[in-house]
Design a protein around this motif. Structure first.
Motif, PDB file in Angstrom:
ATOM      1  N   TYR A  12       0.817  -1.211   0.000  1.00  0.00           N
ATOM      2  CA  TYR A  12       0.000   0.000   0.000  1.00  0.00           C
ATOM      3  C   TYR A  12       0.855   1.268   0.000  1.00  0.00           C
ATOM      4  CZ  TYR A  12      -4.052  -3.002   0.864  1.00  0.00           C
ATOM      5  OH  TYR A  12      -5.034  -3.950   0.744  1.00  0.00           O
ATOM      6  N   GLY A  62     -12.891  -5.174   5.445  1.00  0.00           N
ATOM      7  CA  GLY A  62     -11.536  -5.308   4.892  1.00  0.00           C
ATOM      8  C   GLY A  62     -11.488  -4.657   3.528  1.00  0.00           C
ATOM      9  N   CYS A  63     -11.794  -3.357   3.503  1.00  0.00           N
ATOM     10  CA  CYS A  63     -12.008  -2.666   2.213  1.00  0.00           C
ATOM     11  C   CYS A  63     -10.705  -2.350   1.480  1.00  0.00           C
ATOM     12  CB  CYS A  63     -12.820  -1.392   2.418  1.00  0.00           C
ATOM     13  SG  CYS A  63     -11.962  -0.146   3.415  1.00  0.00           S
ATOM     14  N   GLY A  64      -9.546  -2.495   2.139  1.00  0.00           N
ATOM     15  CA  GLY A  64      -8.278  -2.184   1.474  1.00  0.00           C
ATOM     16  C   GLY A  64      -8.290  -0.769   0.931  1.00  0.00           C
ATOM     17  N   GLY A  82     -16.615   1.372   5.223  1.00  0.00           N
ATOM     18  CA  GLY A  82     -15.494   0.490   4.897  1.00  0.00           C
ATOM     19  C   GLY A  82     -14.609   0.375   6.116  1.00  0.00           C
ATOM     20  N   GLU A  84     -11.033  -1.306   7.766  1.00  0.00           N
ATOM     21  CA  GLU A  84      -9.735  -1.786   7.288  1.00  0.00           C
ATOM     22  C   GLU A  84      -8.697  -1.481   8.368  1.00  0.00           C
ATOM     23  OE1 GLU A  84      -8.189  -3.267   4.472  1.00  0.00           O
ATOM     24  OE2 GLU A  84      -6.346  -2.790   5.553  1.00  0.00           O
ATOM     25  N   ASP A  86      -5.215  -1.219   7.747  1.00  0.00           N
ATOM     26  CA  ASP A  86      -4.011  -0.532   7.274  1.00  0.00           C
ATOM     27  C   ASP A  86      -4.271   0.952   6.985  1.00  0.00           C
ATOM     28  OD1 ASP A  86      -1.181  -1.383   5.833  1.00  0.00           O
ATOM     29  OD2 ASP A  86      -2.155   0.346   4.901  1.00  0.00           O
ATOM     30  N   ALA A  89      -3.847   2.059   3.330  1.00  0.00           N
ATOM     31  CA  ALA A  89      -4.985   1.622   2.496  1.00  0.00           C
ATOM     32  C   ALA A  89      -6.157   2.583   2.688  1.00  0.00           C
ATOM     33  CB  ALA A  89      -5.395   0.207   2.869  1.00  0.00           C
ATOM     34  N   LEU A  90      -6.390   3.001   3.915  1.00  0.00           N
ATOM     35  CA  LEU A  90      -7.521   3.911   4.176  1.00  0.00           C
ATOM     36  C   LEU A  90      -7.287   5.282   3.539  1.00  0.00           C
ATOM     37  CD1 LEU A  90      -8.325   2.899   7.837  1.00  0.00           C
ATOM     38  CD2 LEU A  90      -9.850   2.671   5.878  1.00  0.00           C
ATOM     39  N   GLN A 110     -10.699   2.843  10.711  1.00  0.00           N
ATOM     40  CA  GLN A 110      -9.555   1.964  10.940  1.00  0.00           C
ATOM     41  C   GLN A 110      -9.906   1.001  12.078  1.00  0.00           C
ATOM     42  OE1 GLN A 110      -5.777   3.822  11.834  1.00  0.00           O
ATOM     43  NE2 GLN A 110      -4.665   2.001  11.139  1.00  0.00           N
ATOM     44  N   SER A 129     -17.033  -8.953   1.736  1.00  0.00           N
ATOM     45  CA  SER A 129     -15.676  -9.116   2.244  1.00  0.00           C
ATOM     46  C   SER A 129     -14.894  -9.829   1.157  1.00  0.00           C
ATOM     47  CB  SER A 129     -15.680  -9.917   3.549  1.00  0.00           C
ATOM     48  OG  SER A 129     -14.363  -9.918   4.062  1.00  0.00           O
ATOM     49  N   VAL A 132     -10.414 -11.382   2.194  1.00  0.00           N
ATOM     50  CA  VAL A 132      -9.905 -10.898   3.482  1.00  0.00           C
ATOM     51  C   VAL A 132      -9.859 -12.015   4.519  1.00  0.00           C
ATOM     52  CG1 VAL A 132     -10.381  -9.306   5.409  1.00  0.00           C
ATOM     53  CG2 VAL A 132     -10.802  -8.571   3.055  1.00  0.00           C
TER      54      VAL A 132
END
Ligand code: SAM
Length: 267
Positions: A12, A62-64, A82, A84, A86, A89-90, A110, A129, A132
């Motif tokens: 990411y 786990g939207c990445g 969403g 997630e 990371d 990623a957010l 997050q 999902s 994930v």
């Protein structure tokens, strides 16, 4: 409690670099910002299967970097959340939602999905999902928590590329687990866990061709840009990802591993 290792962080950090964008353009016929094995064709099927309506609320677990979620929100005109782990990623997901004019419709949080979701009971009409669940510690708890936040008859679309259907060696497992903590389950395990969590399975479909195609294309494109990638990531990281991609093709072509998509409804 064990923590998932967050092996997506290095990916990411570079995802929006011009070099990675150039490679993505060669890999995906239609790059919607996915970091998974999903495609527009599959997401268009999600749109039908999820039976979303304009007033609906969708959860992406786990939207990445937010590619599939942004695509679904734009096409179904729903509001969404969403979640997630990371932070990079957010950041990418928020930029994407902004760029496509749906920032007002999506809330990103997050969250470590191994813990109970900080979301109210019976909030969502549907959940997705995408690739994930194999990274989570106990999917039985996770499915039960997704059921908790879905309304009765709410739909869940889940994809899992970690189904064991043949012979897999320890070396293959090691290379396949490139993204960090990963669990592989026998065919039938997810169905039983979903049932216990309060879901009825409506449909189960295999899509193992997608990881094969994406990995083959990624391997070829990365070989073309090898010098630039080694400058950016280092030799070890380059070689490790190439070995991962080759192993993916090997495992899914021989059907030692399978990717399934499960459509369920909360009973
Ligand atoms: C294969 S990616 C899929 C991302 C996204 N669904 C997509 O299709 O582009 C898997 C994602 O799961 C996230 N993930 C892994 N463990 C997690 C956890 N414990 N809590 C929340 N997200 C997690 C990773 O950070 C990564 O973004």
């Amino acid at each position: 409690m064990r923590q998932s290792s967050g092996g997506y962080a290095s990916t990411y950090a570079f995802l929006d670099s011009p070099l990675i964008q150039k490679i993505r353009a060669e890999v995906f016929d239609h790059d919607i910002g996915q970091h998974s094995w999903t495609t527009v064709t599959e997401l268009d099927e999600f749109l039908v299967d999820l039976e979303l309506t304009e007033s609906g609320r969708l959860l992406d677990f786990g939207c990445g970097p937010g590619g599939p979620l942004t695509y679904l929100v734009m096409n179904a005109d729903v509001t969404a959340t969403g979640i997630e782990l990371d932070a990079d990623a957010l950041r990418l997901a928020k930029n994407r939602a902004d760029q496509y004019g749906v920032a007002e419709k999506i809330e990103f949080q997050q969250v470590d999905a191994n813990r109970e979701l900080p979301l109210d009971n019976e909030t969502f009409d549907a959940a997705i999902s995408v690739d994930v669940v194999m990274h989570l510690i106990d999917r039985k708890d996770v499915f039960a928590d997704i059921a908790r936040v879905l309304k009765t008859h709410g739909r869940l679309l889940l994809t899992d590329a970690g189904i064991v259907a043949g012979q897999v060696s320890n070396e293959q497992v090691q290379r396949r687990s490139y993204n960090g903590f990963s669990q592989y389950v026998a065919d039938g395990f997810n169905e039983a866990a979903l049932r216990t969590a309060g879901f009825e399975l409506l449909k189960k479909e295999e899509n193992s061709q997608s990881p094969i195609d994406i990995c083959n294309r990624r391997f070829t494109a990365r070989t073309r840009y090898k010098t630039e990638l080694i400058d950016m990531l280092g030799r070890d990281a380059f070689d490790r990802e190439q070995a991962y991609l080759e192993t993916m093709v090997e495992l899914y072509s021989s059907r030692a591993l399978i990717r399934y998509r499960y459509l369920c409804r909360k009973v």
